[in-house]
Scaffold this motif. Structure first.
Motif, PDB file in Angstrom:
ATOM      1  N   ALA A 107       0.835  -1.207   0.000  1.00  0.00           N
ATOM      2  CA  ALA A 107       0.000   0.000   0.000  1.00  0.00           C
ATOM      3  C   ALA A 107       0.868   1.253   0.000  1.00  0.00           C
ATOM      4  O   ALA A 107       0.543   2.249  -0.659  1.00  0.00           O
ATOM      5  CB  ALA A 107      -0.912  -0.008   1.225  1.00  0.00           C
ATOM      6  N   MET A 108       1.965   1.228   0.725  1.00  0.00           N
ATOM      7  CA  MET A 108       2.887   2.358   0.759  1.00  0.00           C
ATOM      8  C   MET A 108       3.488   2.606  -0.616  1.00  0.00           C
ATOM      9  O   MET A 108       3.536   3.745  -1.089  1.00  0.00           O
ATOM     10  CB  MET A 108       3.993   2.086   1.782  1.00  0.00           C
ATOM     11  N   ARG A 109       3.922   1.548  -1.285  1.00  0.00           N
ATOM     12  CA  ARG A 109       4.534   1.707  -2.613  1.00  0.00           C
ATOM     13  C   ARG A 109       3.516   2.233  -3.622  1.00  0.00           C
ATOM     14  O   ARG A 109       3.839   3.086  -4.462  1.00  0.00           O
ATOM     15  CB  ARG A 109       5.129   0.380  -3.088  1.00  0.00           C
ATOM     16  N   LYS A 110       2.297   1.757  -3.542  1.00  0.00           N
ATOM     17  CA  LYS A 110       1.249   2.248  -4.435  1.00  0.00           C
ATOM     18  C   LYS A 110       0.997   3.732  -4.212  1.00  0.00           C
ATOM     19  O   LYS A 110       0.855   4.513  -5.171  1.00  0.00           O
ATOM     20  CB  LYS A 110      -0.041   1.452  -4.211  1.00  0.00           C
ATOM     21  N   ALA A 111       0.966   4.142  -2.953  1.00  0.00           N
ATOM     22  CA  ALA A 111       0.731   5.551  -2.627  1.00  0.00           C
ATOM     23  C   ALA A 111       1.856   6.431  -3.156  1.00  0.00           C
ATOM     24  O   ALA A 111       1.613   7.541  -3.646  1.00  0.00           O
ATOM     25  CB  ALA A 111       0.584   5.722  -1.117  1.00  0.00           C
ATOM     26  N   LEU A 112       3.083   5.934  -3.076  1.00  0.00           N
ATOM     27  CA  LEU A 112       4.221   6.713  -3.573  1.00  0.00           C
ATOM     28  C   LEU A 112       4.090   6.990  -5.067  1.00  0.00           C
ATOM     29  O   LEU A 112       4.408   8.089  -5.539  1.00  0.00           O
ATOM     30  CB  LEU A 112       5.528   5.975  -3.305  1.00  0.00           C
ATOM     31  N   LEU A 113       3.647   6.011  -5.804  1.00  0.00           N
ATOM     32  CA  LEU A 113       3.476   6.200  -7.244  1.00  0.00           C
ATOM     33  C   LEU A 113       2.401   7.228  -7.544  1.00  0.00           C
ATOM     34  O   LEU A 113       2.491   7.975  -8.527  1.00  0.00           O
ATOM     35  CB  LEU A 113       3.124   4.865  -7.910  1.00  0.00           C
ATOM     36  N   GLU A 114       1.371   7.266  -6.701  1.00  0.00           N
ATOM     37  CA  GLU A 114       0.276   8.217  -6.909  1.00  0.00           C
ATOM     38  C   GLU A 114       0.639   9.626  -6.450  1.00  0.00           C
ATOM     39  O   GLU A 114       0.176  10.610  -7.029  1.00  0.00           O
ATOM     40  CB  GLU A 114      -0.966   7.727  -6.172  1.00  0.00           C
ATOM     41  N   GLU A 115       1.480   9.721  -5.428  1.00  0.00           N
ATOM     42  CA  GLU A 115       1.801  11.020  -4.832  1.00  0.00           C
ATOM     43  C   GLU A 115       2.979  11.716  -5.503  1.00  0.00           C
ATOM     44  O   GLU A 115       3.112  12.941  -5.408  1.00  0.00           O
ATOM     45  CB  GLU A 115       2.108  10.831  -3.345  1.00  0.00           C
ATOM     46  N   HIS A 116       3.857  10.952  -6.153  1.00  0.00           N
ATOM     47  CA  HIS A 116       5.065  11.532  -6.753  1.00  0.00           C
ATOM     48  C   HIS A 116       5.201  11.037  -8.185  1.00  0.00           C
ATOM     49  O   HIS A 116       4.986   9.861  -8.474  1.00  0.00           O
ATOM     50  CB  HIS A 116       6.304  11.129  -5.954  1.00  0.00           C
ATOM     51  N   ASP A 117       5.583  11.948  -9.074  1.00  0.00           N
ATOM     52  CA  ASP A 117       5.722  11.550 -10.476  1.00  0.00           C
ATOM     53  C   ASP A 117       7.157  11.650 -10.974  1.00  0.00           C
ATOM     54  O   ASP A 117       7.417  11.518 -12.168  1.00  0.00           O
ATOM     55  CB  ASP A 117       4.794  12.386 -11.371  1.00  0.00           C
ATOM     56  N   THR A 118       8.111  11.881 -10.078  1.00  0.00           N
ATOM     57  CA  THR A 118       9.524  11.905 -10.476  1.00  0.00           C
ATOM     58  C   THR A 118      10.278  10.821  -9.722  1.00  0.00           C
ATOM     59  O   THR A 118       9.880  10.408  -8.618  1.00  0.00           O
ATOM     60  CB  THR A 118      10.174  13.272 -10.165  1.00  0.00           C
ATOM     61  N   LEU A 119      11.386  10.382 -10.296  1.00  0.00           N
ATOM     62  CA  LEU A 119      12.197   9.353  -9.655  1.00  0.00           C
ATOM     63  C   LEU A 119      12.752   9.865  -8.325  1.00  0.00           C
ATOM     64  O   LEU A 119      12.715   9.151  -7.316  1.00  0.00           O
ATOM     65  CB  LEU A 119      13.345   8.932 -10.574  1.00  0.00           C
ATOM     66  N   VAL A 120      13.240  11.103  -8.322  1.00  0.00           N
ATOM     67  CA  VAL A 120      13.785  11.668  -7.088  1.00  0.00           C
ATOM     68  C   VAL A 120      12.724  11.710  -5.998  1.00  0.00           C
ATOM     69  O   VAL A 120      12.960  11.285  -4.856  1.00  0.00           O
ATOM     70  CB  VAL A 120      14.346  13.094  -7.328  1.00  0.00           C
ATOM     71  N   GLY A 121      11.555  12.195  -6.328  1.00  0.00           N
ATOM     72  CA  GLY A 121      10.486  12.286  -5.341  1.00  0.00           C
ATOM     73  C   GLY A 121      10.097  10.925  -4.795  1.00  0.00           C
ATOM     74  O   GLY A 121       9.872  10.773  -3.583  1.00  0.00           O
ATOM     75  N   ARG A 122      10.015   9.943  -5.654  1.00  0.00           N
ATOM     76  CA  ARG A 122       9.617   8.610  -5.220  1.00  0.00           C
ATOM     77  C   ARG A 122      10.671   7.971  -4.320  1.00  0.00           C
ATOM     78  O   ARG A 122      10.349   7.386  -3.278  1.00  0.00           O
ATOM     79  CB  ARG A 122       9.345   7.727  -6.441  1.00  0.00           C
TER      80      ARG A 122
END
Length: 203
Positions: free
Chosen positions: A81-96
């Motif tokens: 669930a955490m990894r899924k949220a990261l993809l939704e919340e950040h759209d750059t490699l650095v941010g993720r």
């Protein structure tokens, strides 16, 4: 609290099929394992601190292997669930990757380590089913990191000696786990500073 395992509100299943009591057992077991390790946790200690009998814990988890297997399965679900949220919340490699590091540092803030990192250190003494769950955890994280890195860079990253996103993912995963042990005083701030150097090298 009544020290039996009779069907009360605390023993009614939640959305995951576990009762409130079972979740309390898992919560405390996770905290203890993250701080002390697999072999330092016993049903007797858990029962005393939760004001239960050991029989009540066996009611929910017949063996320690059953309990820790359920615990790692829950940990894997939370991580997914955490990894899924990261993809939704950040759209750059650095941010993720930066947010991934922040999320990984959370056990340090509570005085513990990554649950599966601790269990991996005790692998030779773990039951087979728990070993498999722990390996699944690392496999899922490596696969996710490889995919995220592959979509974020065009040359496999800038880490010398790493030719593919998979290579970078393995180095990253090994570093985020190992840095928990080597950061001075297990400081979350020192941990994230160390990992930022790696993020900057990849992205």
């Amino acid at each position: 609290m009544d020290k039996d395992a009779s069907t009360t509100t605390a023993n009614r299943p939640d959305a995951d099929g576990r009762s409130e009591t079972a979740d309390r057992i898992l919560d405390l077991a996770q905290e203890r394992i993250q701080r002390r390790g697999y072999n330092a946790v016993s049903y007797g200690d858990l029962a005393e601190d939760l004001d239960l009998t050991t029989a009540a814990i066996h009611y929910h988890f017949p063996s320690k292997a059953d309990m820790v297997e359920a615990l790692v399965q829950r940990y894997r679900q939370q991580s997914a669930a955490m990894r899924k949220a990261l993809l939704e919340e950040h759209d750059t490699l650095v941010g993720r990757l930066e947010e991934y590091v922040q999320r990984f540092s959370s056990p340090l803030r509570g005085g513990g380590l990554c649950l599966c990192g601790v269990l991996a250190a005790d692998e030779s003494t773990l039951p087979g089913e728990v070993q498999q769950e722990v390996r699944q955890f690392f496999e899922e994280h490596e696969n996710w990191l490889a995919e995220v890195i592959e979509t974020g860079v065009t040359d496999g990253g800038n880490l010398q000696g790493c030719d593919t996103p998979r290579d970078v993912a393995r180095v990253f995963l090994a570093t985020i786990e190992g840095a928990m042990l080597t950061s001075p005083d297990r400081s979350p701030e020192a941990y994230t500073e160390t990992l930022q150097l790696l993020v900057d090298s990849i992205a």
